[in-house]
Scaffold this motif. Structure first.
Motif, PDB file in Angstrom:
ATOM      1  N   TRP A   1      41.238 -73.266  28.680  1.00  0.00           N
ATOM      2  CA  TRP A   1      42.367 -73.495  29.580  1.00  0.00           C
ATOM      3  C   TRP A   1      43.676 -73.114  28.905  1.00  0.00           C
TER       4      TRP A   1
ATOM      5  N   PHE B   1      49.102 -69.394  31.363  1.00  0.00           N
ATOM      6  CA  PHE B   1      48.388 -68.260  31.927  1.00  0.00           C
ATOM      7  C   PHE B   1      47.897 -68.553  33.333  1.00  0.00           C
ATOM      8  N   VAL B   2      47.271 -69.695  33.465  1.00  0.00           N
ATOM      9  CA  VAL B   2      46.664 -69.995  34.762  1.00  0.00           C
ATOM     10  C   VAL B   2      47.723 -70.154  35.837  1.00  0.00           C
ATOM     11  N   CYS B   3      48.725 -70.941  35.512  1.00  0.00           N
ATOM     12  CA  CYS B   3      49.749 -71.175  36.530  1.00  0.00           C
ATOM     13  C   CYS B   3      50.499 -69.914  36.881  1.00  0.00           C
TER      14      CYS B   3
ATOM     15  N   THR C   1      49.386 -66.933  36.696  1.00  0.00           N
ATOM     16  CA  THR C   1      48.518 -66.057  37.507  1.00  0.00           C
ATOM     17  C   THR C   1      48.556 -66.449  38.966  1.00  0.00           C
TER      18      THR C   1
ATOM     19  N   LEU D   1      39.109 -67.360  28.823  1.00  0.00           N
ATOM     20  CA  LEU D   1      40.326 -67.701  29.554  1.00  0.00           C
ATOM     21  C   LEU D   1      40.359 -66.974  30.890  1.00  0.00           C
TER      22      LEU D   1
ATOM     23  N   THR E   1      37.951 -68.628  33.308  1.00  0.00           N
ATOM     24  CA  THR E   1      38.500 -69.869  33.852  1.00  0.00           C
ATOM     25  C   THR E   1      39.583 -69.595  34.878  1.00  0.00           C
ATOM     26  N   THR E   2      40.457 -68.682  34.527  1.00  0.00           N
ATOM     27  CA  THR E   2      41.557 -68.387  35.449  1.00  0.00           C
ATOM     28  C   THR E   2      41.029 -67.839  36.762  1.00  0.00           C
ATOM     29  N   THR E   3      40.051 -66.967  36.646  1.00  0.00           N
ATOM     30  CA  THR E   3      39.506 -66.406  37.886  1.00  0.00           C
ATOM     31  C   THR E   3      38.929 -67.499  38.769  1.00  0.00           C
TER      32      THR E   3
ATOM     33  N   VAL F   1      41.705 -69.412  40.381  1.00  0.00           N
ATOM     34  CA  VAL F   1      42.351 -68.661  41.466  1.00  0.00           C
ATOM     35  C   VAL F   1      41.462 -68.657  42.706  1.00  0.00           C
TER      36      VAL F   1
END
Lengths: 715, 229
Positions: free
Chosen positions: A374, A378-380, A382, A442, A445-447, A450
């Motif tokens: 996590w 990056f996640v946010c 994206t 990463l 996880t991000t995918t 999303v």
């Protein structure tokens, strides 16, 4: 319902799934050990002494792979059944969300029991087995006329929009990585671009599953749906491009140029492969009259073959299969029997339904893993960037394209297009295929985040937002007959004036294609006696059907005095269909949203079998385009009408119900009120079945629209 | 542009036509070019045969009626000003024009447009669309698709809905009311404007410089904006 689902979940957990390959790229490969339950294969329960004959034994290992696959499919299907029975829930939460939740549950249970990651969706299984049925179904039921009318806009959104999104997201993410150098420093620009390419793509599966429950106007629907189908070419090419760039030591300008050429080659290549297989399939179906049972098989085989061929050649498989379906549809429908047609459609729906369900369930299951990494920035970022870039992209592109379109895409439509860009399983599979590098987890996880976000949040809120914004829904109010007539008149008038002035309009190419189609393709690809359906034939069948139905049900009696009552929907339906058969219609036609779960011609299919087989030999007659044929057509028509009278008299004498008295003085207003109610059901039956074959003058009539009319009126 | 004004001199009475109908210079020029294309034998006027030679018009269900609007039986020939005047009906409606002005009602006002449409129905010119005329029109549009019963049923309904004073025929006022109500094709047809406008802009560019090459292209003249309302 929930108990049922839970039972299944519990029964599923003891079984491992070696049939589905675990993701090989995970740093800690989870080679799934054979689950505890399968150990039973080595022991067998025996009643007798060990050396004697075994009366009863369990050999699970023998059937393990197919057994588990079937169980997963069973789980998916029962879950789906359950949702439809669960009352109000499907209205609020789209099915895809519910399926993902079931998947999460199952995944959680498996994880909890075995303390290792549950089986995950392998990219191969997804691309080779799960995706084709869905896309084939979408392509086969694609509303052709609408699609081609909006093709320019769709391509505009698909190609340019995707490029915009990919580049935008990729570059901005790289900026974010530079800013958060401490944690994200080792993510290079190419990695970001690669990630951008897979996350930017709108997914047809997810879009369909959400849109099918909404009734938005068909233009909007086809724009979003068409875009999601066509952007596959761009997505896959960019993905492969960036992946190959990553493997190259350095990237030069020439490589970028070549990459651009690749996009074109991939897209067009897929198109041509699909065309080729579509035409071959159409030709094959011409000869299936003696073995009608296997006719549907050819449809599936050729489509799948086109998909596999284009995948083999690294072309766009989705484009191929969609083109194949669109190409062969009209010829196949003309060539095969009614039952085969129904089989084809039902199987398509069934397979695509199962596929979709499985995909979503596995999305849920695969979320439960050990391998998440996590990173808040990056996640946010994206998530944010996906939304922002899509919104700006849609706004900009629409501003340009509105100048060229005849029906402008309104602001509300734009909002829905932007907001309805859901990501789904394609992104998920693509991310697993990335070559391994430190930050791969990463990305995974991000995918997942999303996808879950778009499907859940956007999927659930899109319906209330649509209602809030009052997106131009399909108009429920039906125009009156005189308005219908008048609007058709205007269409013809304008077309005529355009001809006088020499203005091409959009009909030019369509007319050209229709002429080519009629002259060459149809002659070659459709069986002899099926080439044109006379309208007399149709009317005759209608009467036959009326006669049959009279034995089964009694149409309601109509009060002869009430000829000034408002029209029933069915009557308008039949009248409108009659009007629209010949007339080009610029209006926005009313069609139902594409539905994975229903066939529109449902109600009428079974009724049409019997009369059709009897009357196939009635004469052919060409409509408008071949005016020169009229002299010889006269006698055919006369014969036809002769038979018409015969049929009429039969129905006249056989049954005594008043609506049947079609032979009476038709100028009397009384009888018109009576014949009208009986018309719609039968003519609706005929229209749907015969509509594919009917050629209208200069290609002006909406052929495919007819089959959708019924549904729209009924709703 | 200097070149176009000299070309405008080719067109007889261009300035008056522009004033009368509201077409722009480019429009007139392009219409004139189209007129010349249609006028194969270069007689300076069009005849029935020239219209019938338009291929697509032959397959249009109401093609003969449209031709009749241009070349009606009383007149044998159609000169350029009359050609333009008929086409003036199809210009987009000027919102600035008001009824109280002293000018005569322009051809592209809503009422005139509706009159034009009405005249397509009303072949005998008695000011009413009788049942027979409507039947004929529907027959033309639908061809041999329907049985007589269905046709009569449709016509019956149509008259029933539109005929407010119950005299069995549709007068012009009833026609106006019918066209004004509901979501007929009239409004959505206006969307043709967007496309033709773009093409008009393209054409302006071409028209501006030595437009003779257009004559060689068969269907090259795309200028008018067709809004019906």
């Amino acid at each position: 319902m929930d108990a049922l689902v839970l039972c299944l979940l519990l029964s599923a957990y003891p079984l491992g799934c070696p049939g589905l390959t675990p993701p090989a790229q995970l740093p800690q490969p989870h080679n799934l050990p054979p689950a505890p339950g399968s150990n039973g294969s080595h022991r067998s329960l025996s009643v007798d002494l060990p050396m004697a004959l075994r009366v009863f034994s369990v050999d699970y290992h023998h059937v393990q792979a197919p057994f588990e696959i079937v169980l997963w499919i069973m789980l998916a299907s029962l879950a789906k059944l359950g949702f439809h029975w669960s009352g109000r829930v499907p209205a609020v939460v789209p099915e895809s969300c519910l399926l993902i939740m079931v998947g999460l549950l199952v995944g959680g249970v498996i994880y909890g029991v075995r303390h290792s990651a549950p089986p995950t969706l392998s990219a191969e299984a997804f691309f080779l087995f799960l995706l084709p049925p869905i896309v084939l179904d979408a392509g086969y039921f694609l509303p052709g006329r609408l699609f081609f009318e909006n093709l320019g806009t769709i391509l505009w959104y698909a190609v340019l929009g995707t490029l915009w999104n990919v580049l935008g997201i990729g570059v901005s993410l790289y900026g974010v990585c530079l800013l958060a150098h401490s944690s994200l420093g080792d993510v290079s620009l190419l990695h970001c671009l690669l990630f951008g390419s897979l996350i930017a793509a709108v997914d047809p599966v997810a879009v369909l599953s959400v849109f099918q429950e909404m009734h938005v106007n068909e233009q909007l629907h086809i724009l979003v749906f068409g875009e999601s189908l066509l952007n596959d070419a761009v997505t896959v090419v960019l993905y492969k491009l960036f992946e190959s760039f990553l493997r190259l030591p350095s990237v030069s300008g020439l490589d970028v140029l070549l990459g651009g050429c690749r996009v074109v080659v991939v897209g067009l290549g897929g198109l041509f492969v699909g065309l080729f297989f579509g035409l071959v399939a159409a030709l094959t179906s011409r000869f299936t009259s003696r073995a009608q049972v296997i006719a549907p098989l050819f449809v599936f085989l050729y489509s799948y073959l086109s998909y596999l061929t284009s995948e083999m050649l690294h072309l766009s498989g989705i484009m191929a299969i969609v083109t194949c379906a669109v190409t062969m549809k009209q010829y196949v429908e003309a060539n095969v029997s009614e039952r085969s047609n129904t089989s084809i459609q039902y199987f398509l729906k069934m397979w695509s339904s199962v596929s979709e369900t499985l995909i979503f369930i596995f999305l849920g299951v695969s979320t439960i893993q050990d391998v998440h990494m996590w990173s808040w920035p990056f996640v946010c970022s994206t998530l944010l960037l996906c939304l922002v870039w899509r919104a700006t992209g849609v706004l900009l592109l629409t501003a340009v394209v509105n100048k060229l379109r005849r029906n402008a895409v309104t602001f509300r439509d734009q909002f829905i297009i932007a907001y309805g860009g859901l990501r789904g399983a394609i992104c998920f599979s693509l991310v697993f295929l990335i070559d391994d590098f430190p930050k791969k987890r990463l990305f995974i996880t991000t995918t997942i985040v999303v996808i879950l976000f778009t499907v859940f949040v956007q999927g659930m809120t899109i319906k209330p937002l649509v209602e809030l914004l009052d997106v131009k829904r399909k108009k429920r109010a039906l125009p009156t007959v005189s308005e219908e007539i008048h609007s058709r008149l205007i269409d013809h008038l304008l077309a005529g004036i355009e001809d006088v002035v020499g203005y091409w309009g959009q009909h030019y190419w369509k007319d050209k294609f229709e002429q080519f189609n009629k002259k060459y393709l149809r002659r070659f690809l459709i069986r002899e006696e099926r080439q044109a359906r006379s309208s007399i034939l149709r009317v005759y069948q209608e009467l036959e059907r009326r006669e049959q139905r009279g034995d089964e049900e009694a149409p309601p009696l109509v009060d002869p005095r009430s000829n000034s009552r408002p029209l029933l929907p069915e009557e308008m339906d039949s009248i409108r269909r009659i009007l629209s058969r010949n007339l080009h219609n610029f209006n926005k036609r009313q069609t139902p949203a594409y539905s994975r779960h229903t066939l529109h011609q449902d109600a009428t299919m079974d009724r049409t079998r019997k009369p059709l087989h009897r009357h196939q030999s009635l004469g052919d007659r060409y409509t408008y385009n071949t005016i020169t044929h009229w002299p010889q057509v006269e006698d055919v028509e006369f014969n036809g009408s002769h038979k018409l009278r015969a049929g009429l008299s039969r129905s006249h004498t056989v049954c005594s119900i008043s609506p049947r008295h079609v032979l009476q003085d038709t100028s009397a207003p009384v009888s018109t009120a009576q014949t009208a109610p009986a018309d719609p059901r039968s003519s609706s039956a005929t229209a749907d079945q015969v509509s594919p074959q009917h050629q209208t003058p200069g290609g002006r009539g909406p052929k495919k629209q007819l089959s959708f009319d019924l549904e729209s009126e009924k709703k | 542009m200097g070149s176009s004004s000299s070309r405008l001199d080719r067109v007889p009475g261009a300035k008056d036509l522009m004033e009368e109908t509201g077409f722009s210079e480019t429009n007139i020029l392009c219409l004139y070019d189209r007129f010349e294309v249609l006028d194969r034998e270069e007689r300076g006027y069009l005849r029935l045969e020239d219209f019938e030679a338009i291929q697509q018009l032959a397959v249009n269900p109401i093609g003969d009626r449209i031709i009749g609007a241009f070349v009606f039986p009383g007149r044998e020939t159609l000169d350029f000003p009359s050609f333009v005047r008929v086409l003036a009906h199809f210009r987009p409606t000027d919102t600035t024009w008001s009824r109280s002005g002293s000018q005569p009602e322009p051809a592209n006002s809503r009422t005139r447009k509706l009159r034009f449409a009405f005249s397509l129905y009303d072949q005998d010119g008695d000011g009413k669309i009788s049942r027979a005329e409507l039947t004929e029109m529907l027959q033309a549009m639908l061809g041999m698709q329907v049985t007589d019963e269905q046709l009569q049923s449709i016509v019956g309904r149509a008259i029933q809905e539109a005929d407010l004073d119950r005299d069995g025929a549709i007068s012009f006022d009833e026609f106006k009311k019918m066209a004004a109500s509901g979501q007929t094709g009239l409004k959505s047809v206006s969307s043709i404007m967007y496309r033709t406008k773009q093409q008009q802009q393209q054409q302006q560019y071409i028209c501006g410089e030595g437009g003779t090459e257009q004559v060689h292209l068969k269907h090259s003249c795309q200028t008018l904006m067709f809004i019906f309302c």
